[in-house]
Design a protein around this motif. Sequence first.
Motif, PDB file in Angstrom:
ATOM      1  N   LEU A 215      46.628  74.762   2.585  1.00  0.00           N
ATOM      2  CA  LEU A 215      47.971  75.333   2.479  1.00  0.00           C
ATOM      3  C   LEU A 215      48.505  75.719   3.851  1.00  0.00           C
ATOM      4  CD1 LEU A 215      47.455  77.545  -0.694  1.00  0.00           C
ATOM      5  CD2 LEU A 215      49.025  75.606  -0.509  1.00  0.00           C
ATOM      6  N   ILE A 216      47.634  76.286   4.683  1.00  0.00           N
ATOM      7  CA  ILE A 216      48.058  76.683   6.022  1.00  0.00           C
ATOM      8  C   ILE A 216      48.378  75.463   6.877  1.00  0.00           C
ATOM      9  CG2 ILE A 216      47.217  77.708   8.184  1.00  0.00           C
ATOM     10  CD1 ILE A 216      45.737  79.778   6.416  1.00  0.00           C
ATOM     11  N   MET A 217      47.523  74.432   6.823  1.00  0.00           N
ATOM     12  CA  MET A 217      47.717  73.248   7.654  1.00  0.00           C
ATOM     13  C   MET A 217      48.946  72.453   7.242  1.00  0.00           C
ATOM     14  SD  MET A 217      45.491  73.567   9.938  1.00  0.00           S
ATOM     15  CE  MET A 217      45.786  72.001  10.761  1.00  0.00           C
ATOM     16  N   GLN A 218      49.350  72.550   5.973  1.00  0.00           N
ATOM     17  CA  GLN A 218      50.553  71.860   5.528  1.00  0.00           C
ATOM     18  C   GLN A 218      51.791  72.364   6.264  1.00  0.00           C
ATOM     19  OE1 GLN A 218      50.839  72.277   1.263  1.00  0.00           O
ATOM     20  NE2 GLN A 218      48.902  71.205   0.911  1.00  0.00           N
ATOM     21  N   LYS A 219      51.725  73.596   6.730  1.00  0.00           N
ATOM     22  CA  LYS A 219      52.873  74.199   7.404  1.00  0.00           C
ATOM     23  C   LYS A 219      52.742  74.213   8.918  1.00  0.00           C
ATOM     24  CE  LYS A 219      54.691  74.896   3.486  1.00  0.00           C
ATOM     25  NZ  LYS A 219      55.837  74.072   3.049  1.00  0.00           N
ATOM     26  N   GLY A 220      51.727  73.521   9.437  1.00  0.00           N
ATOM     27  CA  GLY A 220      51.542  73.483  10.886  1.00  0.00           C
ATOM     28  C   GLY A 220      50.413  74.388  11.314  1.00  0.00           C
ATOM     29  N   ALA A 221      49.743  74.002  12.391  1.00  0.00           N
ATOM     30  CA  ALA A 221      48.538  74.710  12.812  1.00  0.00           C
ATOM     31  C   ALA A 221      48.821  75.975  13.600  1.00  0.00           C
ATOM     32  CB  ALA A 221      47.660  73.778  13.645  1.00  0.00           C
ATOM     33  N   GLY A 222      50.053  76.189  14.035  1.00  0.00           N
ATOM     34  CA  GLY A 222      50.357  77.427  14.730  1.00  0.00           C
ATOM     35  C   GLY A 222      50.987  77.217  16.091  1.00  0.00           C
ATOM     36  N   VAL A 223      51.091  78.297  16.838  1.00  0.00           N
ATOM     37  CA  VAL A 223      51.812  78.339  18.110  1.00  0.00           C
ATOM     38  C   VAL A 223      50.919  78.939  19.186  1.00  0.00           C
ATOM     39  CG1 VAL A 223      53.800  79.364  19.299  1.00  0.00           C
ATOM     40  CG2 VAL A 223      54.042  78.537  16.947  1.00  0.00           C
ATOM     41  N   VAL A 224      51.029  78.407  20.393  1.00  0.00           N
ATOM     42  CA  VAL A 224      50.365  78.995  21.555  1.00  0.00           C
ATOM     43  C   VAL A 224      51.404  79.815  22.328  1.00  0.00           C
ATOM     44  CG1 VAL A 224      49.287  78.535  23.788  1.00  0.00           C
ATOM     45  CG2 VAL A 224      48.615  77.203  21.778  1.00  0.00           C
ATOM     46  N   ARG A 225      51.100  81.080  22.555  1.00  0.00           N
ATOM     47  CA  ARG A 225      52.001  81.954  23.313  1.00  0.00           C
ATOM     48  C   ARG A 225      51.298  82.356  24.611  1.00  0.00           C
ATOM     49  NH1 ARG A 225      56.029  83.089  19.782  1.00  0.00           N
ATOM     50  NH2 ARG A 225      55.490  83.020  17.535  1.00  0.00           N
ATOM     51  N   TYR A 226      52.041  82.377  25.692  1.00  0.00           N
ATOM     52  CA  TYR A 226      51.438  82.707  26.973  1.00  0.00           C
ATOM     53  C   TYR A 226      52.415  83.512  27.815  1.00  0.00           C
ATOM     54  CZ  TYR A 226      54.102  78.492  28.237  1.00  0.00           C
ATOM     55  OH  TYR A 226      55.102  77.548  28.420  1.00  0.00           O
ATOM     56  N   THR A 227      51.849  84.257  28.774  1.00  0.00           N
ATOM     57  CA  THR A 227      52.680  85.013  29.714  1.00  0.00           C
ATOM     58  C   THR A 227      52.244  84.674  31.141  1.00  0.00           C
ATOM     59  OG1 THR A 227      51.204  86.935  29.713  1.00  0.00           O
ATOM     60  CG2 THR A 227      52.963  86.916  28.085  1.00  0.00           C
ATOM     61  N   TYR A 228      53.177  84.865  32.070  1.00  0.00           N
ATOM     62  CA  TYR A 228      52.906  84.571  33.482  1.00  0.00           C
ATOM     63  C   TYR A 228      53.885  85.392  34.331  1.00  0.00           C
ATOM     64  CZ  TYR A 228      57.020  81.588  32.826  1.00  0.00           C
ATOM     65  OH  TYR A 228      58.283  81.113  32.532  1.00  0.00           O
ATOM     66  N   MET A 229      53.568  85.529  35.609  1.00  0.00           N
ATOM     67  CA  MET A 229      54.421  86.289  36.519  1.00  0.00           C
ATOM     68  C   MET A 229      55.350  85.345  37.261  1.00  0.00           C
ATOM     69  SD  MET A 229      53.526  89.356  35.902  1.00  0.00           S
ATOM     70  CE  MET A 229      54.454  90.190  37.207  1.00  0.00           C
ATOM     71  N   GLU A 230      56.622  85.731  37.335  1.00  0.00           N
ATOM     72  CA  GLU A 230      57.647  84.941  38.030  1.00  0.00           C
ATOM     73  C   GLU A 230      58.582  85.909  38.737  1.00  0.00           C
ATOM     74  OE1 GLU A 230      59.087  81.458  39.302  1.00  0.00           O
ATOM     75  OE2 GLU A 230      57.851  81.313  37.499  1.00  0.00           O
ATOM     76  N   ASP A 231      58.649  85.824  40.104  1.00  0.00           N
ATOM     77  CA  ASP A 231      59.516  86.706  40.887  1.00  0.00           C
ATOM     78  C   ASP A 231      59.222  88.178  40.607  1.00  0.00           C
ATOM     79  OD1 ASP A 231      60.798  84.483  41.986  1.00  0.00           O
ATOM     80  OD2 ASP A 231      62.233  84.396  40.313  1.00  0.00           O
ATOM     81  N   GLY A 232      57.946  88.497  40.463  1.00  0.00           N
ATOM     82  CA  GLY A 232      57.545  89.882  40.265  1.00  0.00           C
ATOM     83  C   GLY A 232      57.741  90.413  38.855  1.00  0.00           C
ATOM     84  N   ARG A 233      58.160  89.559  37.939  1.00  0.00           N
ATOM     85  CA  ARG A 233      58.392  89.994  36.561  1.00  0.00           C
ATOM     86  C   ARG A 233      57.554  89.145  35.610  1.00  0.00           C
ATOM     87  NH1 ARG A 233      64.668  90.207  35.283  1.00  0.00           N
ATOM     88  NH2 ARG A 233      63.766  91.128  33.379  1.00  0.00           N
ATOM     89  N   GLU A 234      57.089  89.753  34.525  1.00  0.00           N
ATOM     90  CA  GLU A 234      56.312  89.006  33.532  1.00  0.00           C
ATOM     91  C   GLU A 234      57.247  88.188  32.642  1.00  0.00           C
ATOM     92  OE1 GLU A 234      52.403  90.140  31.188  1.00  0.00           O
ATOM     93  OE2 GLU A 234      54.159  90.855  30.063  1.00  0.00           O
ATOM     94  N   GLN A 235      56.969  86.905  32.561  1.00  0.00           N
ATOM     95  CA  GLN A 235      57.729  85.989  31.713  1.00  0.00           C
ATOM     96  C   GLN A 235      56.816  85.490  30.588  1.00  0.00           C
ATOM     97  OE1 GLN A 235      60.949  85.540  32.402  1.00  0.00           O
ATOM     98  NE2 GLN A 235      60.867  86.607  34.379  1.00  0.00           N
ATOM     99  N   SER A 236      57.423  84.897  29.558  1.00  0.00           N
ATOM    100  CA  SER A 236      56.631  84.386  28.442  1.00  0.00           C
ATOM    101  C   SER A 236      57.100  83.000  28.039  1.00  0.00           C
ATOM    102  CB  SER A 236      56.726  85.333  27.235  1.00  0.00           C
ATOM    103  OG  SER A 236      58.063  85.413  26.765  1.00  0.00           O
ATOM    104  N   GLY A 237      56.206  82.267  27.419  1.00  0.00           N
ATOM    105  CA  GLY A 237      56.525  80.939  26.910  1.00  0.00           C
ATOM    106  C   GLY A 237      55.732  80.675  25.649  1.00  0.00           C
ATOM    107  N   ALA A 238      56.132  79.631  24.918  1.00  0.00           N
ATOM    108  CA  ALA A 238      55.438  79.282  23.676  1.00  0.00           C
ATOM    109  C   ALA A 238      55.650  77.812  23.379  1.00  0.00           C
ATOM    110  CB  ALA A 238      55.950  80.142  22.525  1.00  0.00           C
ATOM    111  N   CYS A 239      54.672  77.230  22.680  1.00  0.00           N
ATOM    112  CA  CYS A 239      54.792  75.858  22.199  1.00  0.00           C
ATOM    113  C   CYS A 239      53.839  75.671  21.033  1.00  0.00           C
ATOM    114  CB  CYS A 239      54.501  74.853  23.306  1.00  0.00           C
ATOM    115  SG  CYS A 239      52.794  74.900  23.900  1.00  0.00           S
ATOM    116  N   SER A 240      54.041  74.636  20.254  1.00  0.00           N
ATOM    117  CA  SER A 240      53.124  74.371  19.161  1.00  0.00           C
ATOM    118  C   SER A 240      51.764  73.960  19.724  1.00  0.00           C
ATOM    119  CB  SER A 240      53.664  73.265  18.251  1.00  0.00           C
ATOM    120  OG  SER A 240      53.636  72.020  18.923  1.00  0.00           O
TER     121      SER A 240
END
Length: 282
Positions: A215-240
């Motif tokens: 049931l879970i896999m039918q709806k996709g395996a999930g998302v990878v979320r990550y953070t990183y520093m850019e110009d002294g500020r913490e930024q975030s990104g995500a992708c499947s």
Amino acid sequence: MIDIRDLSFSYTKSPFITDVTFHVAKGEIFGFLGPSGAGKSTLQKILTGQLPAYGGSVRVLDAEVKTHKRDFYERIGVDFEFPALYDKLTARENLQFFASLYSVKTRPADALLASLVLLPDADKRVSDYSKGMKSRLSFLRALVNDPDILFLDEPTSGLDPANARLMKDLILEEKANGKTVILTTHNMQDAQELCDRVAFIVGGSVKALDTPHALIMQKGAGVVRYTYMEDGREQSGACSIQATGADALLQRLLKAGRISTIHSAEPNLGDIFMDVTGRALE
């Protein structure tokens, strides 16, 4: 062990359970998952012979439930949400009394009590037990006759994490010993952890039925979320999860060693239930 075909049931003139069909194999933990009032407990009562005025076919232990023989209750164990115990008797006396009602070989009271850490309080009256202790004793009462099928309604409700873990381990032990378990719950974590298959019940009908993983896999395996520093500020990104190799930003940050945090966020049964039915579990 259980075969249901075209089941229907009504408390009034309006239909409540409609067109329910499924099969449960020997040694399977099968879960009814849904919000309060969805029909889960009613299904349990039908399967245990308490509501015989149903339509369709309900066969349990190779016999139609509405015409079951006297030995039917010798082979099943039932633990519904509200404990059915004798408050003036001790825990040991309760188990011994219920054991005396069966003609089959029963399990020793002290061994049962020890399995859920109630043996030190075996001679205490049930009236002096806490709610959680009564819940554990009620579960053990359902095991007295060493049943082939165990019907459980919210077995971990009201238990602290340690005792809930003991309860779930004992349920899995019953499965390992070849017992079939029908678990009614709105606790998606219990269902995801324990059940081989689950049925989403809403409005008296089955909206989905499969293994939790499927049931879970039918709806996709999930998302990878990550953070990183850019110009002294913490930024975030995500992708499947499937697109991590194609995410240019993520790949660039990984190569440069600039990832601050990274984790995956997989859907759970609660998320899938909401997606399929449009209803919350709790």
